[in-house]
Design a protein around this motif. Structure first.
Motif, short mmCIF file in Angstrom:
data_model
loop_
_atom_site.label_atom_id
_atom_site.label_comp_id
_atom_site.label_asym_id
_atom_site.label_seq_id
_atom_site.Cartn_x
_atom_site.Cartn_y
_atom_site.Cartn_z
N THR A 82 0.82 -1.22 0.00
CA THR A 82 0.00 0.00 0.00
C THR A 82 0.85 1.27 0.00
OG1 THR A 82 -0.16 -0.15 2.42
CG2 THR A 82 -1.98 -1.09 1.11
N HIS A 83 2.16 1.13 0.20
CA HIS A 83 3.06 2.28 0.16
C HIS A 83 3.77 2.40 -1.19
CE1 HIS A 83 3.65 3.09 4.75
NE2 HIS A 83 2.41 2.73 4.47
N LEU A 84 3.29 1.68 -2.18
CA LEU A 84 3.94 1.66 -3.49
C LEU A 84 2.99 2.15 -4.58
CD1 LEU A 84 5.62 -1.84 -3.17
CD2 LEU A 84 6.86 0.32 -3.46
N ALA A 85 3.57 2.76 -5.60
CA ALA A 85 2.83 3.14 -6.80
C ALA A 85 3.78 3.11 -7.97
CB ALA A 85 2.21 4.52 -6.65
N ALA A 216 8.41 11.25 0.09
CA ALA A 216 8.20 10.21 -0.92
C ALA A 216 9.51 10.01 -1.67
CB ALA A 216 7.09 10.61 -1.89
N ILE A 236 7.87 5.17 -3.49
CA ILE A 236 7.62 4.62 -2.16
C ILE A 236 7.20 5.80 -1.29
CG2 ILE A 236 8.62 3.43 -0.17
CD1 ILE A 236 10.62 2.12 -2.06
N ALA A 237 6.00 5.72 -0.74
CA ALA A 237 5.45 6.83 0.04
C ALA A 237 4.43 6.27 1.03
CB ALA A 237 4.80 7.86 -0.88
N GLU A 239 0.84 5.77 2.90
CA GLU A 239 -0.37 5.33 2.22
C GLU A 239 -1.20 6.45 1.59
OE1 GLU A 239 -3.94 2.07 2.88
OE2 GLU A 239 -2.32 2.26 4.32
N ALA A 242 0.67 7.44 -1.61
CA ALA A 242 0.71 6.33 -2.57
C ALA A 242 -0.68 6.09 -3.17
CB ALA A 242 1.23 5.07 -1.89
N ARG A 246 -1.86 6.26 -7.18
CA ARG A 246 -2.58 5.23 -7.92
C ARG A 246 -3.84 5.81 -8.57
NH1 ARG A 246 -0.63 2.30 -3.42
NH2 ARG A 246 -2.63 2.46 -2.29
#
Length: 359
Positions: A82-85, A216, A236-237, A239, A242, A246
């Protein structure tokens, strides 16, 4: 028929065109492209096989959630999914960050000169750029950047290592800067060249982000991993950020080929480290040779070198091209040359030496 043109956003007026590195001349003498900070090596072991397999499914949409890549990144960096995009290169993710944070009336702070996409994507968002000059040593002036923060500031880019100078911000100064930034201002650590850093005092942005919700980190597969043509990067950030990334992503923007190639590249880390080590050794050789010729070369932790040439910049670039290498000039300021193949680096060094004699 009316001759009135469709109404377009006023913010688009005067946006500078992004200038990609000039390619080597087609059909001309043997030439090397040192203008785009590309990795001179072919894809890592296993990557081509994954790409060929993915090519057989072009009639299908890719996995929009990038599930396999997200899981691989989660394991690799020990962060929640959930911390990725993901996005179309780190510059694509950077544009998503601006869409999520900044609009008309807002301000975006970054060093200058730094990555030339920053003013473009800032203006596209409708926000106002606040450019803070580099120090005389070609490094981010973090104190001045902190002083530039106002109640309109929404986002701050810190390019580390900085493109095009290759210089870095070290841990103590970065943490002191972050302590001055209001918690509601997003600081983006753009680490496109992270793999080339050998200075132990330069922090890993992922470690910085863990305790700071307003930080981020941008990374890319375009440089060290050699996937520039596939356009895949990630952030990487925490939630909320991120999740906003998304939301602002172009649906199906990252192809399945790019996703599978990125996963295979992450799994070929030993080979990657060897290649990067070779490029770092070449970087040292090139910097030392330039300094022996009499050039002032900032310490670089990236896969390129920077020479501040002022009004001789375009002449230097022309001399390099005539010798057989294409570099990246910034008219009136300076020149960036990628560390490439040994043969290319030798041609560049010879051209620099000949030019130096004419100064």
């Amino acid at each position: 028929m009316s001759e009135t043109n469709p109404k377009l956003r006023a913010e688009l007026a005067g946006i500078p065109t992004y200038k990609p590195g000039k390619p080597a001349a087609a059909g001309g003498p043997v030439a090397y492209k040192l203008s785009s900070n590309e990795n001179p090596y072919p894809p890592l072991p296993g990557v081509m096989e994954q790409a060929v397999a993915a090519a057989g499914t072009f009639n299908r949409y890719p996995d929009m959630a990038c599930t396999g890549l997200m899981n691989e990144l989660s394991d690799r960096f020990a962060v929640p999914v959930t911390h990725l995009a993901t996005g179309t290169g780190s510059v694509g993710v950077a544009q998503q960050l601006l869409q999520a944070t900044s609009g008309p009336g807002d301000e975006v702070i970054y060093a200058w000169r730094s990555f030339e996409a920053y003013p473009i994507i800032t203006q596209i968002s409708g926000a106002t750029s606040v450019k803070v000059p580099l120090t005389d040593g070609e490094v981010h002036d973090l104190d001045a950047m902190a002083d530039a923060i106002t109640d309109r500031t929404r986002l701050i880019f810190v390019c580390n290592p900085n493109n095009p100078t290759g210089t870095v911000v070290r841990r103590a100064e970065l943490e002191r800067f972050l302590d001055r930034v209001p918690s509601d201002v997003l600081v983006v650590l753009d680490e496109a060249y992270r793999e080339f850093i050998r200075d132990a005092e330069v922090p890993d942005g992922v470690e910085i982000y863990r305790d700071r919700p307003n930080v981020a980190v941008l990374r890319t597969f375009s440089k060290a991993y050699g996937l520039a043509g596939l356009r895949v990067g990630f952030a990487i950030a925490h939630e909320p950020v991120a999740a906003a990334l998304r939301k602002t992503a172009v649906p199906f923007g990252v192809s399945q080929l790019a996703q599978d190639a990125a996963v295979a590249s992450l799994r070929a880390e030993d080979e990657l480290l060897g290649r990067v080590g070779t490029l770092v050794s070449e970087r040292t050789r090139v910097v030392n040779a330039l300094r022996e010729q009499g050039w002032t070369v900032p310490e670089t932790q990236a896969n390129f070198v920077w020479l501040r040439l002022g009004d001789r910049t375009m002449d230097f670039a022309a001399a390099c091209e005539a010798a057989g290498v294409v570099v990246r000039p910034f008219a009136g300021e300076g020149m960036r040359a990628t560390i490439g193949e040994t043969e290319a680096n030798d041609i560049f060094l010879h051209a620099a030496q000949q030019f130096r004699k004419e100064l």
